[in-house]
Enzyme design. Structure first.
Site, short mmCIF file in Angstrom:
data_model
loop_
_atom_site.label_atom_id
_atom_site.label_comp_id
_atom_site.label_asym_id
_atom_site.label_seq_id
_atom_site.Cartn_x
_atom_site.Cartn_y
_atom_site.Cartn_z
N SER A 145 0.84 -1.18 0.00
CA SER A 145 0.00 0.00 0.00
C SER A 145 0.88 1.23 0.00
O SER A 145 2.04 1.19 0.43
CB SER A 145 -0.90 0.02 1.24
OG SER A 145 -1.55 1.26 1.40
N TYR A 158 -1.86 -0.77 10.31
CA TYR A 158 -2.05 -0.98 8.87
C TYR A 158 -0.80 -0.58 8.10
O TYR A 158 -0.29 -1.35 7.27
CB TYR A 158 -3.26 -0.17 8.38
CG TYR A 158 -3.55 -0.38 6.91
CD1 TYR A 158 -4.22 -1.52 6.48
CD2 TYR A 158 -3.14 0.54 5.95
CE1 TYR A 158 -4.49 -1.73 5.13
CE2 TYR A 158 -3.40 0.34 4.61
CZ TYR A 158 -4.07 -0.79 4.20
OH TYR A 158 -4.32 -1.00 2.87
#
Length: 268
Positions: A145, A158
């Site tokens: 990501s 995350y």
């Protein structure tokens, strides 16, 4: 190996990037497609969409990537049946409130552990193949990501899980290249998915999943090591990662927060 994938396997294919990429493979004429997800109903819908898009055969498996043995058996079985060209370790989750210990552990178990559980069996199968005249033995794609470029105070678990995936994938690419195994790391920005549907924070340069799938498909076909997009966010993430810590901390401190403030790791 160019864009002519004959047999491929995609985790986390019931929604978002995984589903869109499975459909993109189907439109390219994939012969045998193996997809998995945890939601049986959404996975069945994804399978039908892939078949309508042109896939020859689609095998859908309800699976939790945290189960290392089940994932290994699934990958081995698929490869024995169809000799996989591409394994796409894509499954991932958002953390939710990051002040909850179970959420943090779940994030690392799926976003990092699930990738490990997918990639290691793929390496094992590809490495066991006879290599002829420098031919590619197989290709592994890993979804990280844009959040993996730097630790983010709004989502530390995350971003940490995605940073680990990004670094591991980059290292594997170098290590496995002499063995004829391609590894590609994908760092998308905000792409429509179950994760972004739940977001309440600003999402600059938001992208639909089918457009992201096209970018990923082209990048994998060209064996691009780091497929990071959109370019505006990649530039911003790279610049932020290069900043002195004091400056980056000041900037990140003023970004919108998503954490639940009702308590902190069990405190109320």
């Amino acid at each position: 190996m160019a864009a002519n994938y004959i047999n491929a396997l995609v985790t986390g294919a019931s929604s978002g990037i995984g589903r869109a990429f499975a459909v993109r493979l189907s439109r390219a004429g994939i012969s045998n497609l193996y997809i998995c997800g945890r939601d049986a109903a959404r996975l069945a819908e994804a399978k039908e969409e892939c078949l309508r898009a042109g896939a020859g055969q689609v095998c859908a498996q309800t699976l939790d990537v945290r189960d290392s043995q089940a994932v290994k058996e699934w990958i081995f079985s698929a490869d024995e049946t169809s000799r996989l060209d591409l394994v796409f370790a894509n499954a991932g989750v958002a953390t939710g409130p990051e002040n909850v210990s179970d959420n943090v552990r779940r994030t690392f178990d799926i976003n990092f552990g699930g990738v490990v559980n997918t990639v290691l069996p793929a390496i094992e199968r590809f490495a066991a193949r006879e290599r002829r005249d420098g031919a590619v033995r197989g290709q592994i794609a890993i979804t990280s990501s844009m959040a993996g470029y730097h630790g983010l105070g709004s989502c530390p678990a995350y971003s940490g899980s995605k940073a680990g995936v990004k670094a591991w994938g980059a290292g594997l690419r170098v290590m496995l290249a002499p063995e004829g195994i391609r590894v590609n790391v994908i760092c998308p920005g905000f792409v429509r998915s179950a994760i972004t549907d739940a977001n309440t924070c600003p999402m600059p340069f938001f992208m639909e999943a089918d457009r992201a799938a096209d970018i990923i498909f082209r990048g994998l076909s060209a064996n691009t090591g780091l497929i990071s997009f959109p370019w505006q966010m990649r530039l911003a993430a790279w610049l932020a990662a290069c900043m002195p810590d004091a400056l980056s901390e000041f900037i990140y401190t003023h970004l919108p927060r998503k954490n639940d403030k009702s308590g902190f790791f069990g405190q109320s």
